[in-house]
Design a protein around this motif. Structure first.
Motif, mmCIF file in Angstrom:
data_model
loop_
_atom_site.group_PDB
_atom_site.id
_atom_site.type_symbol
_atom_site.label_atom_id
_atom_site.label_comp_id
_atom_site.label_asym_id
_atom_site.label_seq_id
_atom_site.Cartn_x
_atom_site.Cartn_y
_atom_site.Cartn_z
ATOM 1 N N GLN A 263 5.483 -0.707 0.864
ATOM 2 C CA GLN A 263 5.006 -1.296 -0.393
ATOM 3 C C GLN A 263 4.817 -2.799 -0.222
ATOM 4 O O GLN A 263 5.462 -3.434 0.615
ATOM 5 N N ARG A 264 3.950 -3.357 -1.031
ATOM 6 C CA ARG A 264 3.515 -4.744 -0.859
ATOM 7 C C ARG A 264 4.662 -5.731 -0.987
ATOM 8 O O ARG A 264 5.361 -5.764 -1.990
ATOM 9 N N SER A 289 2.135 -3.397 5.301
ATOM 10 C CA SER A 289 2.456 -3.703 3.905
ATOM 11 C C SER A 289 3.162 -5.043 3.771
ATOM 12 O O SER A 289 3.322 -5.558 2.665
#
Length: 350
Positions: A263-264, A289
């Protein structure tokens, strides 16, 4: 795999270019703090312990107002200068802010039996879920400072692609990536100065906790140990279920886990950080990410830049360069031209 790339250009204030000045004055530079007007939320954790969230809202807030969770570093709290300063800027720009007090810190002192440490990443997830329960339509971003950033990275590595509440993206500043390298750094001549500072702060928290919960205390309260590693060995490791300080560092350092993040997250580091060695960021592979951003100067959580000085002028509202970069990041990861915002250039390291 991404590789660390210097992508945000930062020009330190000429009188504060030294990394130690950046670090110390970043904390102690005088400022007027707005009166406390937050709403407190106690978050009960899975093991029964408690952390506290301090909620500040813009005037026109509603259920869909975007929320930002701020997580402090070692020995910090909701009152840390970077926390109060950022909360004021964020609410002024229309964001709802939750300043977290982790276990035993700030308003959490006296209500948590266990101390905060790098392995308690589930506490961050609990905070995010609580925000979602309060405001179901509010997208959440996290900004974690130093150890708070380590908690965020560990959480993201643990959950993989599973979404945590309404979390959309995270940014961490100067996070300890390799706990062994941080401990080695504290053995150096200048590193000992910072080590002593943290020991004084943390040991007071430990003693206060023992006084509040005498069943957790040893029969005889020992004298304040000389090193932070000693506290990790005699307090943090056994309370967290680790065999030793070395075992604690090995299990909770995020460096080896960066490749697992899906996830970012944006990691911001300064090459001259005198507390957390930047080199550790180059020692571990990380997934696509993970966006890595490095500046040449800035110290540890300092980043005091130029506003007005002998004809030099920046376009930010004040010389707290990092605060304005965080606002730009929240506003959409947009590219910023060289002439804008004091020479910051955002390039994605993909």
């Amino acid at each position: 795999m991404s590789s660390p790339t210097e992508v945000w250009k930062f020009r330190p204030h000429p009188l504060l270019a030294n990394s130690h000045l950046q670090t110390v004055m970043g904390i102690h530079w005088p400022r007027r703090v707005a009166p406390y007007a937050a709403t407190q939320h106690r978050v009960t954790l899975d093991d029964g312990d408690t952390i506290v969230l301090h909620e500040d809202n813009p005037a026109d807030a509603n259920d869909a107002t975007p929320s930002v969770l701020l997580i402090h570093g070692l020995s910090g709290s909701f009152e840390s200068t970077y926390m109060t300063r950022m909360a004021e800027k964020l609410t002024a720009h229309g964001y709802r802010v939750f300043r977290a007090d982790m276990r035993g810190c700030g308003a959490g002192q006296g209500i948590a039996r266990m101390p905060a440490h790098c392995g308690l990443f589930s506490d961050v997830a609990s905070a995010v879920y609580t925000i979602g329960e309060l405001y179901s339509d509010s997208p959440v971003s996290i900004v974690g400072y130093s150890l708070g950033g380590t908690l965020v990275l560990n959480m993201l590595a643990e959950v993989g692609e599973m979404r945590v509440g309404n979390l959309e993206k995270s940014l961490v500043v100067c996070p300890p990536i390799d706990l062994f390298s941080c401990e080695r750094n504290f053995r150096t001549y200048l590193g000992r100065k910072y080590d002593k500072f943290f020991v004084k702060q943390i040991w007071q928290q430990v003693v206060d906790r023992w006084q509040k919960f005498p069943d957790l205390a040893p029969k005889s309260i020992p004298r304040c140990p000389p090193k932070l590693r000693d506290i990790d060995e005699i307090v943090i490791a056994p309370s967290g279920g680790f065999c030793s300080a070395e075992d604690y560092y090995k299990q909770t350092q995020p460096g080896p886990k960066l490749a697992l993040i899906r996830q970012r997250v944006t990691i911001v580091f300064s090459k001259d950080d005198p507390i957390v060695p930047c080199k550790s960021l180059f020692d571990y592979p990380h997934s696509d990410s993970v966006e890595t951003i490095i500046t040449s100067h800035g110290g540890h959580l300092g980043f005091l830049g130029v506003r007005k000085f002998l004809g030099m002028r920046g376009l930010d509202g004040d010389f707290r360069w990092l605060d304005w970069r965080i606002l730009e990041w929240l506003d959409g990861d947009r590219h910023v031209d060289e002439h804008e915002s004091m020479g910051a250039v955002l390039v994605h390291s993909k």
